[in-house]
Design a protein around this motif. Sequence first.
Motif, PDB file in Angstrom:
ATOM      1  N   VAL A  36      26.045  27.798 -20.171  1.00 18.99           N
ATOM      2  CA  VAL A  36      25.329  26.690 -20.172  1.00 18.99           C
ATOM      3  C   VAL A  36      27.301  25.568 -21.512  1.00 18.99           C
ATOM      4  CG1 VAL A  36      23.828  24.678 -22.173  1.00 18.99           C
ATOM      5  CG2 VAL A  36      23.335  26.707 -20.891  1.00 18.99           C
ATOM      6  N   ASP A  37      27.592  24.582 -20.566  1.00 13.43           N
ATOM      7  CA  ASP A  37      28.328  23.963 -21.187  1.00 13.43           C
ATOM      8  C   ASP A  37      28.675  22.827 -20.850  1.00 13.43           C
ATOM      9  OD1 ASP A  37      31.247  23.209 -22.380  1.00 13.43           O
ATOM     10  OD2 ASP A  37      31.371  25.643 -22.659  1.00 13.43           O
ATOM     11  N   LEU A  38      29.588  21.918 -21.443  1.00 12.23           N
ATOM     12  CA  LEU A  38      30.177  20.439 -20.502  1.00 12.23           C
ATOM     13  C   LEU A  38      31.385  20.632 -19.779  1.00 12.23           C
ATOM     14  CD1 LEU A  38      28.963  17.858 -23.182  1.00 12.23           C
ATOM     15  CD2 LEU A  38      28.488  18.174 -21.256  1.00 12.23           C
ATOM     16  N   ASP A  39      32.403  22.009 -20.084  1.00 11.28           N
ATOM     17  CA  ASP A  39      33.260  22.215 -19.607  1.00 11.28           C
ATOM     18  C   ASP A  39      33.042  23.001 -18.352  1.00 11.28           C
ATOM     19  OD1 ASP A  39      35.699  22.914 -18.329  1.00 11.28           O
ATOM     20  OD2 ASP A  39      36.091  24.993 -20.433  1.00 11.28           O
ATOM     21  N   ALA A  40      32.463  22.128 -17.339  1.00 16.02           N
ATOM     22  CA  ALA A  40      32.275  22.172 -16.141  1.00 16.02           C
ATOM     23  C   ALA A  40      33.515  22.713 -14.649  1.00 16.02           C
ATOM     24  CB  ALA A  40      32.392  21.225 -15.023  1.00 16.02           C
ATOM     25  N   ALA A  41      34.874  23.472 -15.450  1.00 15.47           N
ATOM     26  CA  ALA A  41      35.433  24.711 -14.975  1.00 15.47           C
ATOM     27  C   ALA A  41      35.788  25.866 -15.527  1.00 15.47           C
ATOM     28  CB  ALA A  41      37.406  23.719 -14.822  1.00 15.47           C
ATOM     29  N   GLY A  42      36.108  25.284 -16.216  1.00 19.12           N
ATOM     30  CA  GLY A  42      35.273  26.455 -17.419  1.00 19.12           C
ATOM     31  C   GLY A  42      34.579  27.085 -18.008  1.00 19.12           C
ATOM     32  N   ALA A  43      33.302  27.384 -17.891  1.00 19.02           N
ATOM     33  CA  ALA A  43      31.613  27.247 -17.137  1.00 19.02           C
ATOM     34  C   ALA A  43      31.801  27.706 -15.924  1.00 19.02           C
ATOM     35  CB  ALA A  43      30.199  26.306 -17.575  1.00 19.02           C
ATOM     36  N   GLU A  44      32.050  27.613 -14.819  1.00 20.54           N
ATOM     37  CA  GLU A  44      32.483  28.127 -13.589  1.00 20.54           C
ATOM     38  C   GLU A  44      33.164  29.136 -13.238  1.00 20.54           C
ATOM     39  OE1 GLU A  44      30.118  27.385 -11.057  1.00 20.54           O
ATOM     40  OE2 GLU A  44      30.394  25.229 -10.964  1.00 20.54           O
ATOM     41  N   GLU A  45      34.410  29.363 -14.071  1.00 18.84           N
ATOM     42  CA  GLU A  45      35.215  30.503 -14.279  1.00 18.84           C
ATOM     43  C   GLU A  45      34.209  31.649 -14.901  1.00 18.84           C
ATOM     44  OE1 GLU A  45      38.935  31.475 -16.172  1.00 18.84           O
ATOM     45  OE2 GLU A  45      38.945  29.248 -15.116  1.00 18.84           O
ATOM     46  N   THR A  46      33.628  31.367 -15.690  1.00 14.44           N
ATOM     47  CA  THR A  46      32.656  32.124 -16.861  1.00 14.44           C
ATOM     48  C   THR A  46      31.694  32.792 -16.001  1.00 14.44           C
ATOM     49  OG1 THR A  46      33.094  31.536 -18.999  1.00 14.44           O
ATOM     50  CG2 THR A  46      31.187  32.756 -18.551  1.00 14.44           C
ATOM     51  N   ALA A  47      31.008  31.864 -15.102  1.00 19.46           N
ATOM     52  CA  ALA A  47      30.588  33.035 -14.303  1.00 19.46           C
ATOM     53  C   ALA A  47      30.292  33.286 -13.037  1.00 19.46           C
ATOM     54  CB  ALA A  47      29.380  31.597 -13.593  1.00 19.46           C
ATOM     55  N   ALA A  48      31.797  33.014 -12.560  1.00 18.95           N
ATOM     56  CA  ALA A  48      32.579  33.821 -11.626  1.00 18.95           C
ATOM     57  C   ALA A  48      32.669  35.154 -12.130  1.00 18.95           C
ATOM     58  CB  ALA A  48      33.068  33.151 -10.741  1.00 18.95           C
ATOM     59  N   GLU A  49      32.989  35.100 -13.238  1.00 22.31           N
ATOM     60  CA  GLU A  49      33.934  36.281 -13.196  1.00 22.31           C
ATOM     61  C   GLU A  49      32.266  37.207 -13.996  1.00 22.31           C
ATOM     62  OE1 GLU A  49      35.398  35.625 -17.274  1.00 22.31           O
ATOM     63  OE2 GLU A  49      37.529  34.661 -16.237  1.00 22.31           O
ATOM     64  N   ILE A  50      31.898  36.640 -14.491  1.00 26.05           N
ATOM     65  CA  ILE A  50      30.046  37.401 -14.630  1.00 26.05           C
ATOM     66  C   ILE A  50      29.862  37.779 -12.558  1.00 26.05           C
ATOM     67  CG2 ILE A  50      27.693  37.751 -15.039  1.00 26.05           C
ATOM     68  CD1 ILE A  50      28.001  35.787 -17.160  1.00 26.05           C
ATOM     69  N   ARG A  51      29.523  37.027 -11.836  1.00 24.12           N
ATOM     70  CA  ARG A  51      29.586  38.089 -10.755  1.00 24.12           C
ATOM     71  C   ARG A  51      30.299  38.573 -10.538  1.00 24.12           C
ATOM     72  NH1 ARG A  51      28.202  32.252 -10.375  1.00 24.12           N
ATOM     73  NH2 ARG A  51      30.159  31.853  -9.509  1.00 24.12           N
ATOM     74  N   ALA A  52      31.542  38.806  -9.716  1.00 25.57           N
ATOM     75  CA  ALA A  52      32.831  39.182  -9.849  1.00 25.57           C
ATOM     76  C   ALA A  52      32.016  40.820 -10.394  1.00 25.57           C
ATOM     77  CB  ALA A  52      34.113  38.740 -10.010  1.00 25.57           C
ATOM     78  N   ALA A  53      31.938  40.900 -11.445  1.00 36.31           N
ATOM     79  CA  ALA A  53      31.602  41.774 -12.056  1.00 36.31           C
ATOM     80  C   ALA A  53      30.308  42.766 -11.858  1.00 36.31           C
ATOM     81  CB  ALA A  53      31.808  42.183 -13.658  1.00 36.31           C
ATOM     82  N   GLY A  54      29.848  42.286 -11.221  1.00 35.04           N
ATOM     83  CA  GLY A  54      28.595  42.373 -10.681  1.00 35.04           C
ATOM     84  C   GLY A  54      27.421  42.620 -11.058  1.00 35.04           C
ATOM     85  N   GLY A  55      27.612  41.228 -11.740  1.00 34.92           N
ATOM     86  CA  GLY A  55      26.625  40.803 -12.856  1.00 34.92           C
ATOM     87  C   GLY A  55      25.958  39.633 -12.106  1.00 34.92           C
ATOM     88  N   MET A  56      24.751  38.677 -12.061  1.00 35.09           N
ATOM     89  CA  MET A  56      24.224  37.229 -11.405  1.00 35.09           C
ATOM     90  C   MET A  56      24.283  36.024 -12.947  1.00 35.09           C
ATOM     91  SD  MET A  56      20.271  37.139 -10.799  1.00 35.09           S
ATOM     92  CE  MET A  56      20.006  35.590  -9.291  1.00 35.09           C
TER      93      MET A  56
END
Length: 137
Positions: A36-56
């Motif tokens: 959750v954040d207003l910074d879409a680019a940074g938040a999408e990057e965080t979510a992508a990092e979690i998914r790349a590590a095998g998370g959801m």
Amino acid sequence: MFRFHDQVAVVTGAASGLGRATARRLGDEGARVAVVDLDAAGAEETAAEIRAAGGMARFYAVDVTRWASIEPAIEAVTAELGMPGVLVNCAGTGCFVRSELETQANWERIIAVNLSGTFLMCRSVLPAMLAAGRGSI
């Protein structure tokens, strides 16, 4: 063993700093993470990092100072990831300024994000936690 297996964690301020680190750790520990954040680019990057590590993980654009921004996001989190069982309020703002030089507008923004935002997020997530009979903020 994943400590947060089968749990949904909502992390505000998750686009950077402590929020990002917390979201990533919860993802590593098995949580389905609402980034959750207003910074879409940074938040999408965080979510992508979690998914790349095998998370959801999934990004939700939220202004924690606005009731109207929070409620639909928590409804979406519940529909897409499940009932939130963990809330981490990492969204915050501030600056280093001498008190006599602080402006009213900046002070009101600090209070809105750091205090009201925390309360509003708790208010929105608590019903799910109470219904489940458990949860952590």
